[in-house]
Write a protein that holds these residues in place. Structure first.
Motif, PDB file in Angstrom:
ATOM      1  N   PHE A 117      44.822  35.036  39.539  1.00 40.52           N
ATOM      2  CA  PHE A 117      43.519  34.534  39.952  1.00 40.52           C
ATOM      3  C   PHE A 117      42.452  35.555  39.566  1.00 40.52           C
ATOM      4  CE2 PHE A 117      46.712  32.769  42.701  1.00 40.52           C
ATOM      5  CZ  PHE A 117      46.371  31.425  42.806  1.00 40.52           C
ATOM      6  N   LEU A 118      41.307  35.064  39.130  1.00 43.37           N
ATOM      7  CA  LEU A 118      40.176  35.942  38.813  1.00 43.37           C
ATOM      8  C   LEU A 118      39.021  35.585  39.723  1.00 43.37           C
ATOM      9  CD1 LEU A 118      38.902  38.114  36.940  1.00 43.37           C
ATOM     10  CD2 LEU A 118      38.014  36.226  35.567  1.00 43.37           C
ATOM     11  N   MET A 119      38.458  36.597  40.384  1.00 45.63           N
ATOM     12  CA  MET A 119      37.298  36.401  41.245  1.00 45.63           C
ATOM     13  C   MET A 119      36.126  37.200  40.679  1.00 45.63           C
ATOM     14  SD  MET A 119      39.242  36.694  44.907  1.00 45.63           S
ATOM     15  CE  MET A 119      39.907  38.280  44.423  1.00 45.63           C
ATOM     16  N   VAL A 120      34.984  36.540  40.569  1.00 43.88           N
ATOM     17  CA  VAL A 120      33.785  37.180  40.028  1.00 43.88           C
ATOM     18  C   VAL A 120      32.753  37.257  41.142  1.00 43.88           C
ATOM     19  CG1 VAL A 120      31.962  37.049  38.318  1.00 43.88           C
ATOM     20  CG2 VAL A 120      34.269  36.306  37.717  1.00 43.88           C
ATOM     21  N   TYR A 121      32.388  38.494  41.505  1.00 47.58           N
ATOM     22  CA  TYR A 121      31.446  38.738  42.593  1.00 47.58           C
ATOM     23  C   TYR A 121      30.060  39.018  42.012  1.00 47.58           C
ATOM     24  CZ  TYR A 121      35.505  39.302  45.678  1.00 47.58           C
ATOM     25  OH  TYR A 121      36.647  39.109  46.390  1.00 47.58           O
ATOM     26  N   GLU A 122      29.087  38.206  42.410  1.00 43.44           N
ATOM     27  CA  GLU A 122      27.729  38.406  41.921  1.00 43.44           C
ATOM     28  C   GLU A 122      27.042  39.539  42.696  1.00 43.44           C
ATOM     29  OE1 GLU A 122      25.648  34.605  40.525  1.00 43.44           O
ATOM     30  OE2 GLU A 122      26.764  33.950  42.286  1.00 43.44           O
ATOM     31  N   GLU A 123      26.288  40.372  41.956  1.00 44.88           N
ATOM     32  CA  GLU A 123      25.421  41.413  42.521  1.00 44.88           C
ATOM     33  C   GLU A 123      26.190  42.458  43.322  1.00 44.88           C
ATOM     34  OE1 GLU A 123      22.339  39.462  44.665  1.00 44.88           O
ATOM     35  OE2 GLU A 123      21.666  38.280  42.941  1.00 44.88           O
ATOM     36  N   LEU A 124      27.474  42.650  43.013  1.00 42.60           N
ATOM     37  CA  LEU A 124      28.257  43.670  43.696  1.00 42.60           C
ATOM     38  C   LEU A 124      28.905  44.574  42.656  1.00 42.60           C
ATOM     39  CD1 LEU A 124      30.151  41.655  46.473  1.00 42.60           C
ATOM     40  CD2 LEU A 124      28.010  42.916  46.686  1.00 42.60           C
TER      41      LEU A 124
ATOM     42  N   PHE B 276      27.580  42.840  38.396  1.00 46.48           N
ATOM     43  CA  PHE B 276      28.606  41.949  38.924  1.00 46.48           C
ATOM     44  C   PHE B 276      29.963  42.599  38.680  1.00 46.48           C
ATOM     45  CE2 PHE B 276      28.105  40.670  34.534  1.00 46.48           C
ATOM     46  CZ  PHE B 276      29.384  40.398  34.094  1.00 46.48           C
ATOM     47  N   SER B 277      30.971  42.113  39.382  1.00 45.37           N
ATOM     48  CA  SER B 277      32.301  42.718  39.267  1.00 45.37           C
ATOM     49  C   SER B 277      33.358  41.631  39.166  1.00 45.37           C
ATOM     50  CB  SER B 277      32.593  43.615  40.477  1.00 45.37           C
ATOM     51  OG  SER B 277      32.557  42.859  41.674  1.00 45.37           O
ATOM     52  N   ALA B 278      34.529  42.035  38.704  1.00 45.85           N
ATOM     53  CA  ALA B 278      35.650  41.106  38.563  1.00 45.85           C
ATOM     54  C   ALA B 278      36.876  41.685  39.265  1.00 45.85           C
ATOM     55  CB  ALA B 278      35.962  40.860  37.084  1.00 45.85           C
ATOM     56  N   ALA B 279      37.591  40.832  39.995  1.00 47.41           N
ATOM     57  CA  ALA B 279      38.838  41.228  40.646  1.00 47.41           C
ATOM     58  C   ALA B 279      39.949  40.311  40.158  1.00 47.41           C
ATOM     59  CB  ALA B 279      38.709  41.132  42.165  1.00 47.41           C
ATOM     60  N   MET B 280      40.948  40.888  39.535  1.00 44.22           N
ATOM     61  CA  MET B 280      42.087  40.121  39.037  1.00 44.22           C
ATOM     62  C   MET B 280      43.244  40.263  40.030  1.00 44.22           C
ATOM     63  SD  MET B 280      43.049  38.250  36.355  1.00 44.22           S
ATOM     64  CE  MET B 280      42.223  38.832  34.861  1.00 44.22           C
ATOM     65  N   GLY B 281      43.755  39.130  40.503  1.00 45.66           N
ATOM     66  CA  GLY B 281      44.842  39.140  41.482  1.00 45.66           C
ATOM     67  C   GLY B 281      46.087  38.452  40.948  1.00 45.66           C
ATOM     68  N   ASP B 282      47.238  38.948  41.348  1.00 45.05           N
ATOM     69  CA  ASP B 282      48.513  38.376  40.907  1.00 45.05           C
ATOM     70  C   ASP B 282      49.469  38.342  42.102  1.00 45.05           C
ATOM     71  OD1 ASP B 282      50.258  37.931  38.154  1.00 45.05           O
ATOM     72  OD2 ASP B 282      51.440  38.811  39.767  1.00 45.05           O
TER      73      ASP B 282
END
Length: 430
Positions: free
Chosen positions: A346-353, A295-301
């Motif tokens: 904002f934090l987005m967590v993408y499953e299986e990517l 899984f991966s995490a994308a932090m946005g501002d």
């Protein structure tokens, strides 16, 4: 054989019924407290708004200071004696009782005493007058006695032009009226929970060991939700059933969604809050360990958000946050989870990517946000956002994953903003 089979069925029923009944009681107690607290706050806010609005309307009709040279109260030189319509109109339009106090005594009121007459001249409780008249603060209680009757009541101080406190404005509803509404909501939740438990026990009676196994999966799901695990889900095999067990599982999902909405989401944006994030990430770590997953995490501002607040005001900033959050929520549907991390982050967590697969999706989201402008009082506010991406394969733990995503976010900020940084060599999206 029939006797043995009957005993086994009874044992299996008890095996499923006891933990389900216990868990159902806990859920009902917790949910009841959440409902009471939420509706209590809603009543407090509504009464505060009504009290402020009604007194401001009164001020418009009777501008000037209060004075009472004798037994008649004047405001701005106009007598208030017998002007009961000032409080009666509020009760007629909103259903709340209202009182204008001069000092600690009721002067105009909709409160009726035991003799059938208006309770003019009676006094408020000492705990109320100490806070409102003595300290100049507002006062709210869900169990204040108003002329001997329990009320949900809100009091605010009334001041003359020299800021001296001369009285109070009260609005409230009898406690039994408000509790009737609250108890109805609690009753509906309890009935739903009891229905789910009853269905589970009935299904276990007819379908034996296989059904007990499905009930254990459902119980595990409910237990995870009670602990705050927002990633918990039920298998399609259960959700798609057309019998009572499938209905129970769908009720459980509704209950999970209700708990998420009440305790796990940010009030402004509707996204999951930071407290929920820890539970989600820990669950994904466990899943990745079991299944060798990713899984991966994308932090946005949001770029230049402080400038937006300083230039247009915090209300405009809130509208920008809601606009971006809406775009993020639409984008993340079926992909994973979106959180308001704090402020404009904002934090987005993408499953299986992994991070490379995530990069393409985040770039699409960034393009969508970049293409939006918000109209604010005749001016256009352009919105851009910067992202940093990391995946669990390059991190030792959740803390390291967030640190990497955050570091890449600020690398993007320092290199010009409005881009997506995916790794340490500076690869990004313009």
């Amino acid at each position: 054989m029939r006797a043995k089979r009957g005993k086994l069925t009874t044992s299996l029923m008890l095996l499923s019924a006891v933990p389900l009944l216990t868990f159902g009681l806990i859920v009902m107690l917790i949910t009841s407290e959440i409902i009471y607290s939420s509706l209590r706050e809603e009543v407090r806010y509504s009464l505060g708004v009504l009290g402020t609005f009604s007194y401001r309307t009164f001020e418009v009709s009777y501008p000037g200071d209060f004075e009472m040279p004798g037994t008649v109260l004047f405001k701005g030189g106009k007598s208030l004696e017998g002007r009961d319509e000032l409080v009666d109109d509020l009760k007629e339009t909103s259903g709340v009782d209202a009182t204008l106090f001069y000092g600690k005594e009721r002067y105009l009121t909709t409160i009726i005493g035991s003799d059938g007459a208006r309770a003019i001249g009676t006094a408020a409780e000492t705990v109320v007058t100490d806070k409102v008249l003595g300290r100049g603060e507002t006062y709210f209680s869900d169990h204040v006695l108003v002329n001997g009757t329990p009320y949900f009541g809100y009091y605010q101080p009334i001041r003359n032009s020299d800021q001296s406190i001369v009285g109070m404005m009260f609005v409230g509803k009898p406690r039994n009226v408000v509790m009737k509404r609250i108890n109805t909501n609690i009753f509906m939740v309890c009935v739903s929970a009891l229905v789910m438990i009853g269905i589970a026990i009935g299904v276990s009676y007819f379908y034996s060991r296989k059904v007990i196994d499905l009930l254990k999966k459902t119980e595990k799901f409910l237990g995870a939700v009670a602990r705050g695990d927002l990633t918990a889900g039920l298998e399609p095999e259960i959700l798609e059933r057309s019998d009572e067990l499938g209905e129970m599982s769908r009720f459980a999902v509704i209950l999970r969604d209700s708990i998420e909405a009440m305790a796990g989401k940010d009030a402004l944006t509707g996204l999951y809050n930071r407290r929920s994030c820890d539970v989600v990430l820990n669950s994904l770590v466990e899943k990745a360990g079991r299944e060798n997953g990713m899984f991966s995490a994308a932090m946005g501002d949001i770029d230049y958000f402080k400038r937006i607040n300083d230039t247009y005001g915090h209300q405009a900033g809130d509208e920008v946050l809601k606009m971006v959050a809406h775009a993020v929520a639409e984008h993340m549907e079926h992909l994973g989870f979106a959180f308001r991390w704090g402020g404009e982050e904002f934090l987005m967590v993408y499953e299986e990517l992994d991070r490379e697969q995530t990069f393409a999706r985040v770039e699409k989201l960034r393009t969508v946000i970049n293409g939006r402008e918000m109209d604010w009082r005749g001016e256009k506010i352009r919105i851009t956002i910067t992202f940093g991406i990391a995946d669990y394969g390059e991190a030792k733990n959740v803390k390291e994953l967030i640190r990497l995503a955050d570091a890449r976010l600020y690398s993007g900020k320092s290199s010009g903003r409005n881009r997506t940084v995916v790794c340490c060599d500076g690869q990004d999206g313009e």
